[in-house]
Design an enzyme around this catalytic site. Structure first.
Site, PDB file in Angstrom:
ATOM      1  N   GLN A  65       0.885  -1.205  -0.123  1.00  0.00           N
ATOM      2  CA  GLN A  65       0.172  -0.002  -0.109  1.00  0.00           C
ATOM      3  C   GLN A  65       1.052   1.202  -0.335  1.00  0.00           C
ATOM      4  O   GLN A  65       0.287   2.317  -0.316  1.00  0.00           O
ATOM      5  CB  GLN A  65      -0.891   0.084   1.170  1.00  0.00           C
ATOM      6  N   ASN A  66       1.909   0.936   0.278  1.00  0.00           N
ATOM      7  CA  ASN A  66       2.992   2.199   0.329  1.00  0.00           C
ATOM      8  C   ASN A  66       3.368   3.123  -0.785  1.00  0.00           C
ATOM      9  O   ASN A  66       3.449   2.452  -1.926  1.00  0.00           O
ATOM     10  CB  ASN A  66       4.241   1.577   1.067  1.00  0.00           C
ATOM     11  N   ASP A  86       5.827   5.476  -1.017  1.00  0.00           N
ATOM     12  CA  ASP A  86       7.181   5.938  -0.535  1.00  0.00           C
ATOM     13  C   ASP A  86       8.313   5.146  -1.446  1.00  0.00           C
ATOM     14  O   ASP A  86       9.532   5.728  -1.432  1.00  0.00           O
ATOM     15  CB  ASP A  86       7.691   5.655   0.762  1.00  0.00           C
ATOM     16  N   HIS A 105      -1.090   1.398  -4.504  1.00  0.00           N
ATOM     17  CA  HIS A 105      -1.531   2.888  -4.438  1.00  0.00           C
ATOM     18  C   HIS A 105      -0.665   3.875  -5.214  1.00  0.00           C
ATOM     19  O   HIS A 105      -0.645   4.964  -5.367  1.00  0.00           O
ATOM     20  CB  HIS A 105      -1.741   3.202  -3.019  1.00  0.00           C
ATOM     21  N   CYS A 141      -0.145  13.064 -16.807  1.00  0.00           N
ATOM     22  CA  CYS A 141      -0.958  14.300 -17.366  1.00  0.00           C
ATOM     23  C   CYS A 141      -2.135  13.735 -17.863  1.00  0.00           C
ATOM     24  O   CYS A 141      -2.006  12.705 -18.676  1.00  0.00           O
ATOM     25  CB  CYS A 141      -0.055  15.008 -18.488  1.00  0.00           C
ATOM     26  N   GLY A 187       2.708  -4.375   9.010  1.00  0.00           N
ATOM     27  CA  GLY A 187       2.815  -2.978   9.237  1.00  0.00           C
ATOM     28  C   GLY A 187       1.449  -2.127   8.513  1.00  0.00           C
ATOM     29  O   GLY A 187       1.559  -1.178   8.112  1.00  0.00           O
ATOM     30  N   THR A 188       0.311  -2.809   8.739  1.00  0.00           N
ATOM     31  CA  THR A 188      -0.662  -1.993   8.408  1.00  0.00           C
ATOM     32  C   THR A 188      -1.871  -2.065   9.293  1.00  0.00           C
ATOM     33  O   THR A 188      -2.099  -3.195   9.953  1.00  0.00           O
ATOM     34  CB  THR A 188      -1.221  -2.757   6.882  1.00  0.00           C
ATOM     35  N   PRO A 242       3.401  -4.070  16.009  1.00  0.00           N
ATOM     36  CA  PRO A 242       3.417  -3.935  17.350  1.00  0.00           C
ATOM     37  C   PRO A 242       2.324  -3.801  17.895  1.00  0.00           C
ATOM     38  O   PRO A 242       2.060  -4.055  19.158  1.00  0.00           O
ATOM     39  CB  PRO A 242       4.411  -2.584  17.453  1.00  0.00           C
TER      40      PRO A 242
END
Ligand code: APR
Length: 258
Positions: free
Chosen positions: A109-110, A112, A127, A135, A200-201, A227
């Site tokens: 999903q990242n 970056d 994403h 354009c 991580g999601t 976590p």
């Protein structure tokens, strides 16, 4: 100083040594240790009362249509943060998994670009990538140069036709790119990998949650790395409470040596 290795449950250790194919789904948490802010939860981009809602609104399709400079101010900031970041142990561990296993697919999903930078190849960036632009007038597609990005506070012009460029990412209220959805369906639904790992999601989106729930319903092994507890935690076979930068290397170490 590297963190102490994560103690994987004994039954998971034994199973991981037999695995030949894996599907991995990642979210912003795998880039947290690279210094990139997550979106939700404590300290997330949307966490700030009021400002968080304005950020979500800026990252939505209606705002891009109505006030593109406002969308671009947020996107340019996200892109600068991504540009300043480096892949971490979590990203590197996934590259090691891809090289060690017969089959590896990564649905991220990242936006970056860190999985790409780390070297993950069989990837679906569902994403998009926050530095990519397109354009809508002439079809130009490209990547924002770092020097263009540095001072960017408004809509950049298309180098081909001069019209305003848009970020080539999925904004709130937009549909996912058809080709990527088709690839996701092929890899995670039609011929799913034997093991599904989600890391991580916050599992905010049904299309991210569904492959994991399907695997769990079919009795296929599932692992979550986070976590914090999420809505998915009760449904997965192993819910590992730890940071991706520590847990994923521990998993990759076992799967790479067998
Ligand atoms: N390791 C693993 N997970 C972590 C870590 C870490 N070091 N640090 C935080 N997390 C977890 C958080 O507990 C949280 O569950 O990462 C998750 C991040 O959740 P979000 O911020 O909601 O990010 P994500 O799930 O990727 O959001 C999905 O929403 O805003 C849109 O397009 C955006 O792609 C994003 C999508």
């Amino acid at each position: 100083m590297s963190a102490a290795p994560f103690a994987l449950p004994a039954d998971l250790l034994a199973y991981l040594r037999t695995v030949k194919s894996i599907g991995v789904i990642t979210g912003a948490g795998v880039s947290a240790e690279s210094g990139i802010q997550t979106y939700r939860g404590r300290g997330g981009l949307y966490d700030d009362e009021g400002e968080g809602e304005r950020t979500v609104e800026a990252l939505s399709a209606p705002t891009l249509r109505r006030d593109p400079d406002r969308t671009w101010r947020v996107v340019a900031d996200l892109a600068r943060r991504a540009l300043a970041a480096q892949p971490g142990a979590a990203h590197t561990a996934l590259v090691g998994l891809e090289q060690a296993l017969d089959r590896f697919i990564l649905l991220s999903q990242n936006m970056d670009g860190l999985h790409r930078l780390a070297g993950s190849r069989n990837r679906i960036d569902i994403h998009g990538d926050v530095r990519d632009v397109r354009c809508e007038s002439c079809g130009y597609r490209g990547e924002l140069a770092p020097e263009t990005l540095q001072g960017l506070q408004a809509t950049p012009p298309c180098p081909a036709c001069g019209a305003g460029l848009r970020p080539d990412v999925v904004l709130f209220g937009e549909i996912l790119p058809t080709a990527k959805v088709e690839q996701m369906l092929a890899e995670f639904y039609e011929d799913p990998p034997e093991l599904l790992l989600i890391a991580g999601t916050s599992a905010a989106f049904p299309y991210i949650v569904e492959p994991v729930l399907r695997a769990a319903r079919a009795g296929r092994p599932t692992i979550e790395v986070n976590p914090e507890e999420t809505d998915l935690s009760p449904h997965v076979r192993w819910s590992l409470r730890g940071p991706a930068g520590v847990v994923l290397p521990a998993i990759a170490a076992v799967m790479s040596t067998g």
